[in-house]
Design an enzyme around this catalytic site. Sequence first.
Site, PDB file in Angstrom:
ATOM      1  N   ASP A 180       2.922  -0.857  16.678  1.00 37.06           N
ATOM      2  CA  ASP A 180       1.988  -0.037  17.187  1.00 37.06           C
ATOM      3  C   ASP A 180       0.702  -0.808  17.748  1.00 37.06           C
ATOM      4  OD1 ASP A 180       0.583   2.486  18.049  1.00 37.06           O
ATOM      5  OD2 ASP A 180       0.057   2.959  16.253  1.00 37.06           O
TER       6      ASP A 180
ATOM      7  N   PHE B 146      -4.961  11.180   7.019  1.00 40.22           N
ATOM      8  CA  PHE B 146      -4.914  11.707   5.450  1.00 40.22           C
ATOM      9  C   PHE B 146      -6.164  12.146   5.179  1.00 40.22           C
ATOM     10  CE2 PHE B 146      -1.394   8.582   5.605  1.00 40.22           C
ATOM     11  CZ  PHE B 146      -0.256   9.298   5.402  1.00 40.22           C
TER      12      PHE B 146
ATOM     13  N   LYS C  85     -11.151   4.723   3.028  1.00 40.29           N
ATOM     14  CA  LYS C  85     -10.229   5.685   3.527  1.00 40.29           C
ATOM     15  C   LYS C  85     -10.043   6.530   2.540  1.00 40.29           C
ATOM     16  CE  LYS C  85      -7.912   3.226   7.263  1.00 40.29           C
ATOM     17  NZ  LYS C  85      -6.490   2.885   7.795  1.00 40.29           N
TER      18      LYS C  85
ATOM     19  N   VAL D 202     -12.060  10.453  11.225  1.00 43.12           N
ATOM     20  CA  VAL D 202     -11.217  11.027  10.379  1.00 43.12           C
ATOM     21  C   VAL D 202      -9.637  10.516  10.699  1.00 43.12           C
ATOM     22  CG1 VAL D 202      -9.993  13.409  10.438  1.00 43.12           C
ATOM     23  CG2 VAL D 202     -12.403  13.226  10.966  1.00 43.12           C
ATOM     24  N   GLY D 203      -9.034  10.128   9.566  1.00 42.30           N
ATOM     25  CA  GLY D 203      -7.586   9.653   9.576  1.00 42.30           C
ATOM     26  C   GLY D 203      -6.691  10.548   9.522  1.00 42.30           C
TER      27      GLY D 203
END
Length: 975
Positions: A737, A623, A644, A620-621
């Site tokens: 990141d 968005f 995605k 699960v991302g």
Amino acid sequence: MGQPRVNFCFFLFIIRVLISLQSKEHVLLDMKASGSELGWLTSPNENGWEIVQTVVNSSLLYTYSVCNVDSADQDNWVRTTFIQRRPESSRVSVELQFIVRDCNTFGGASVTCKETFNLFISEADADVGTSFRKGQFRKVATIAPDEVTRGRVPKVNTETRTVVPLSKKGFYLAFQDMGACVALLSVRVYYKTCPSTVQSLAAFPETVADALREVEGVCVKNAVSQTTPRIYCTAEGKWVVPVVQCQCLPGYEATENSCQECKPGYFKPSASNEFCQVCPDNTKSSLAGAAECVCEDGFFRSPSDPLTAACSAPPSAPRDLTSTTLSGDGRLLLSWSPPLETGGRSDLTYSVACEICDESQCVACGEKIRFETGPTELKEPGVVVSDLDSHHNYTFTVEAHSGVSQYGTERATATITTTLDYTNPPKVTSIHLDDRGPTSLSLSWTLSRRPPAHISHHYELMYRKKDIEGESDVTTYTVLILDKNSVQINDLTPDTTYLFRVLVKLSPEAMPGSYSKDQPFHTSALAESQTQNKPTLVMGAVVGVAVILLIVVAVLLLRRRSLCSRGRGGPEDPYFSTDQLKPLKAYVDPHTYEDPNIAIQKFVKEIDPNIIRKEKVIGVGEFGEVFRGMMKVPRKGELAVAIKTLKPGYSEKQRQDFLSEASIMGQFSHPNIIRLEGVVTKFKHAMIVTEYMENGALDTYLKEHDTEIPPYQLLGMLRGIAAGMKYLSDMNYVHRDLAARNVLVNSSLECKVSDFGLSRVLEDDAEGTYTTRGGKIPIRWTAPEAIEYRKFTSASDVWSFGIVMWEVMAFGERPYWDMSNHEVMKAINEAFRLPAPMDCPSAIYQLMLQCWQHDRSKRPRFSDIVNILDKLLQSPESLKTIADFDPHVSIRLPSTSGCDTTMFRSVPEWLESIKMSQYNESFARAGITTMDHVLALRPEDIRNIGVRLPGHMKRIAYSILGLKDETSSLSVFAV
């Protein structure tokens, strides 16, 4: 209620499906194939395990079952026959198929009922027959069902356990029931091999799949490699990460794992994995297996031309050679047109030769004339010639050259004869003082050009005293006629200024020249002459020596300063030098577009949604969900991809943010950057499609394979990440990141940088930085200057890469453990750095420390990091030196009592804190039930308990060492 075990008859008619795994496995024991000839030993002989037969699909099956759920303290065993181990395999897999009855179906008997059973193993060098002693067995695992059977429809469970390490000639398996209602349908024991294979043009033999093992291979026929090809065989029987690739010999190309001859008319000049090429222009058609194509007659290659270049012919002669007299004395412009035929080459140059000719002979001009841009290697069709004499016949020859001119049979020349006829005498450009005295001056002068040698000439010198205001109204000159351009004038007045002028006079018929400008020179005074003449030479020598010493000192100081600057990294920030700000490819920030859709159209390929098929949710991302799926590719079939999706009910801003990451990824093309396949934007449900990485996030993969991957392999994975980050840095791009969770791993253990949601492009300013727009910062991975000032550079990405190196060598352990973000920032500012992980090579840990330099200008660049990792990979022996390990720092042992000196209230609590909970039962079975027992353990005791993996043994041993240190037991961390 009667004996529950009689109810077991429900198993005899409900068994319908048995799972049979088809794989490249070597089976040592197959319960189903043995039929009624199992011969397994049971204990006790009665009221325990019993063999039951049933007919399923016209096949007679035999199962072992037990169902004594109404009696407490059950201890029922069944032992297999002796299983001989293959000498080359120290690891076997045990696949079980079984059914377990739900205890709730037995009413009151459910109090003593169990729903699990245990798997044990005992090694031996020979078959012990019916001798059976429980103490000889060690526990492998507790087997629990995923589904229990409640009604008449059976729930068949399949579990596979790996047993390592095995060292004796054979072994027995045993199953212990402690009060369950269970039927053992199938037991299959096997070991895996990596099958013989050809990869990257290297053949590798069939290899037993044990721990990750390096295997050497040989190049296929007509292929070579500088070093021995190597590949890794995983414990799952898969080949991963070929280390060295073979290359087809000249004249051969790779075709389906073999090297085939180049077809006639094709060639390949060197050993490589490139395909054969069509013979270039002006060459003869080659035979099969050609390494080069020979030039046709009249065509050639220069020594510097590669064999892939077309052959070419020498140039023809220059055309339209003309001469033009220029303003000024003795200057001529030669110009010409390029040859009609250049031979197909672009390296055309010209040379000019000069001769002076009379009626009898021609001689070379030599140094008598000057070519202002040189006489050879001329790129342009023209040259200015100066210092020419009048009335001479000059013959100029211009020749065209190219890389193959030496092979021509005729010279490509053009010739012109010209006479420079001028009567203007040269001019005196300057007058020099060579020496002076009280009554004399020695002078010389230079001319605008050399006077013609065949024309008589002389010099006219005029001089006078410089007028003193009010002294005289009449100017009187003295005139001298001279044959050479120097003179000494005597009988002058001491300490007096004289003005001099000179002109050149040619033959009487020549045009008159003009005088030079008046130049003043002063005679010396008598006293000055007397006092200074003697020490003049001495002073001159002293001054000369002093000047030389000053020059030497200055050169040494500059050299030392240059070396020091180089040693310190220089006064400039190495990340923002001119070279660093010139990427090979310009990155464009999609946020600079007023309409984000324009960036999508420019950088990303639109995909037809009909060629995409979603198969399984894998995450699960931010968005929406992430799917594993398949994409149809023309002429290639189906390709596994990650998809995605954008969840329903999104806002337009969410859609733009979702697609902005695709606009960023679409600009990257590197083997260690996640590849974007395309996007779906023209339909209701937007999607981003990327390549599928089978092994998922790097941190998760490392945790699942703790201590199974050797340092050399980990180093290769780090090298891939560094190469990807160097590519981003060269594009002036900051990731912001970088962490192991944002690095993906494919089936070949190649690592690729992903997740560009936080990353932004470097702004074009002096510092090469930018300020964040408020988002969260991953404190544990972020450089101190980025945390404090919210400014990010490639140097801050290098800091993050150092943390990733630590994560990899610590097999996915959380950086700074359970310290809070505030504690992490405070510790870093107080010069605390993460300690070396267990078994980390010293060279790798030293590179981590370099990445964590507080001064960002002292951190290595990513190009430096790639070079360092390459050198380590080329010298595996450099990884043998292990960095010092401090268990007090690396494994934090937080106090749970708060005020007493007891760190842990129980052994399970201690094992959980060091992530070794899987050994709870082993410690309990060995009688290690208190922390005092733990503190008394010796290293050899740990192995006897049942801890066999070297990494787990070290972790437990180091933790016990830390427990024995009272000062460290209550510390947050010790440095």
